[in-house]
Design an enzyme around this catalytic site. Sequence first.
Site, short mmCIF file in Angstrom:
data_model
loop_
_atom_site.label_atom_id
_atom_site.label_comp_id
_atom_site.label_asym_id
_atom_site.label_seq_id
_atom_site.Cartn_x
_atom_site.Cartn_y
_atom_site.Cartn_z
N GLY A 105 0.85 -1.19 0.00
CA GLY A 105 0.00 0.00 0.00
C GLY A 105 0.88 1.24 0.00
O GLY A 105 1.13 1.88 -1.02
N ARG A 106 1.43 1.50 1.19
CA ARG A 106 2.25 2.70 1.37
C ARG A 106 3.37 2.83 0.34
O ARG A 106 3.58 3.93 -0.20
CB ARG A 106 2.87 2.65 2.79
CG ARG A 106 3.63 3.91 3.18
CD ARG A 106 4.45 3.68 4.48
NE ARG A 106 3.64 3.09 5.53
CZ ARG A 106 2.96 3.78 6.44
NH1 ARG A 106 3.00 5.09 6.44
NH2 ARG A 106 2.26 3.15 7.36
N CYS A 130 -9.44 22.14 17.01
CA CYS A 130 -9.39 22.48 18.42
C CYS A 130 -8.87 21.32 19.25
O CYS A 130 -9.61 20.70 20.02
CB CYS A 130 -10.77 22.94 18.89
SG CYS A 130 -11.34 24.30 17.88
N TYR A 150 -2.24 6.88 3.51
CA TYR A 150 -2.83 7.12 4.83
C TYR A 150 -2.97 8.62 5.10
O TYR A 150 -2.80 9.08 6.22
CB TYR A 150 -2.01 6.41 5.93
CG TYR A 150 -1.86 4.93 5.62
CD1 TYR A 150 -2.95 4.08 5.73
CD2 TYR A 150 -0.66 4.40 5.14
CE1 TYR A 150 -2.85 2.74 5.39
CE2 TYR A 150 -0.55 3.06 4.79
CZ TYR A 150 -1.64 2.23 4.92
OH TYR A 150 -1.55 0.91 4.58
C1 LIG Z 1 -2.55 -2.21 5.70
C2 LIG Z 1 -2.37 -3.55 5.09
C3 LIG Z 1 -1.53 -3.72 4.00
C4 LIG Z 1 -0.72 -2.60 3.40
O1 LIG Z 1 0.27 -2.16 4.27
P1 LIG Z 1 1.35 -1.06 3.76
O2 LIG Z 1 2.20 -0.84 4.93
O3 LIG Z 1 0.56 0.15 3.38
O4 LIG Z 1 2.06 -1.65 2.60
C5 LIG Z 1 -1.45 -4.98 3.44
N1 LIG Z 1 -2.16 -6.02 3.94
C6 LIG Z 1 -2.96 -5.88 5.00
C7 LIG Z 1 -3.71 -7.06 5.50
C8 LIG Z 1 -3.10 -4.65 5.61
O5 LIG Z 1 -3.90 -4.53 6.68
#
Ligand SMILES: *Cc1c(COP(=O)(O)O)cnc(C)c1O
Length: 415
Positions: free
Chosen positions: A276-277, A345, A373
């Site tokens: 993801g990241r 706030c 994120y």
């Molecule tokens: C959040 C998540 C990912 C992605 O994680 P990254 O650190 O953004 O690469 C992959 N698999 C699961 C099950 C997750 O919860």
Amino acid sequence: MDFLSYQNGQLFLQNNAIADLAKLYGTPLYVYDEEYIKERWLEYDNALADRKHLICYAIKANSNLAILNCLVKLGSGFDIVSQGELERVLRAGADPKKVVFSGVAKSVSEIERALTVGIKCFNVESEAELERIQSIAQRLNIIAPVSLRINPDVDAKTHPYISTGLRDNKFGVSYSLAIGIYQKAQKMSHIAIEGIDCHIGSQLTEILPFLDSAERIRVLFDQLISIGITIKHIDFGGGLGVCYDDEIPPQIVDLINALKNKFADYPEVELLFEPGRSIVANAGLLVTKVEYTKHQDNNHFAIVDAGMNDLIRPSLYKAWMKIMPVQQPNPDDQMYDYQIVGPICESSDVLGRNRQLAVEQHDLLVICSAGAYGFSMASNYNSHPKPAEIMVNQFGHRLIRQRESYDMLWQGEII
Ligand SMILES: *Cc1c(COP(=O)(O)O)cnc(C)c1O
């Protein structure tokens, strides 16, 4: 974020002056670089070109339809954690056969929907969930493909909030119980065992925890084979870190090669990754405008129009994110040690601490590496509409999400 540069004192993303984008779309504004997203995804895909594999982008990092669609076109799979995310990927044009479903709390209706559209695999996180999937699958007369998410009990050496592979975390099934649950699954009428899954945390900057976890998965894989349970795919999860400050995370290709090696003797086993990241973080930035500066009691505040409602990482995880002025300072400008704070706030509404800057009212700042994120964790706290999102590529820029209107703030509410 090497595609950001100053030209004649003005910050540019590719050929776009950030100040022009801010003028056109307003602030706060999320800006993403399409080519960067594609490059990162392709880095994963190319590293696995020599074997059966699927890159399942973890959409919770950034779930904008335009980003999902750009990955659909590359042939991406997706890792989802809710029905909302399932509906998003379908809406973006994804093939359900390339979707894996993670998450500890899958509800009956979420499982029904996923079975009906025919996803690739459920990443099952408990024995109770397995039983629920079996009973729903039986009722619908559909065979449910499953993989058990194993908690390998390894320390990901990351922030405790984003560490998920330790015995005491809520995620996955405990390593010692895994064999027993696989045996149980094998006897179920509407369950098809497909794989083994793990995901040990996020923003990992070392390769060792990945290798430890892969080693444990390999041991389990061999044990399962010895009792006659075949495994068609191994899902290594996501979690690869990115550089926000001075971290030096492993290269994608090095990580993949190291993990691939653990299964080199089983070329027919498909390898899955859920990044993801590492795909979107450094593709995005948040542009914000300084509303006021305030100098009192030895504190220097730059009060900006983006806050923890738009970008919660600094508040939630004490994450450090690089902040750059859109206008490069002149050598004789007065610099202060600024706290960059938002409108919310809450005293935790700090985007950056102790940043040397020369800023005044109406100046623009960008918060770097905000593609992951960022928007996906944004809220309407203090009744701020969510910011607009735009995509930039070599041809120009386009809106991919309208700035929320005030009307949208109370949509669905009833007096
Ligand atoms: C959040 C998540 C990912 C992605 O994680 P990254 O650190 O953004 O690469 C992959 N698999 C699961 C099950 C997750 O919860």
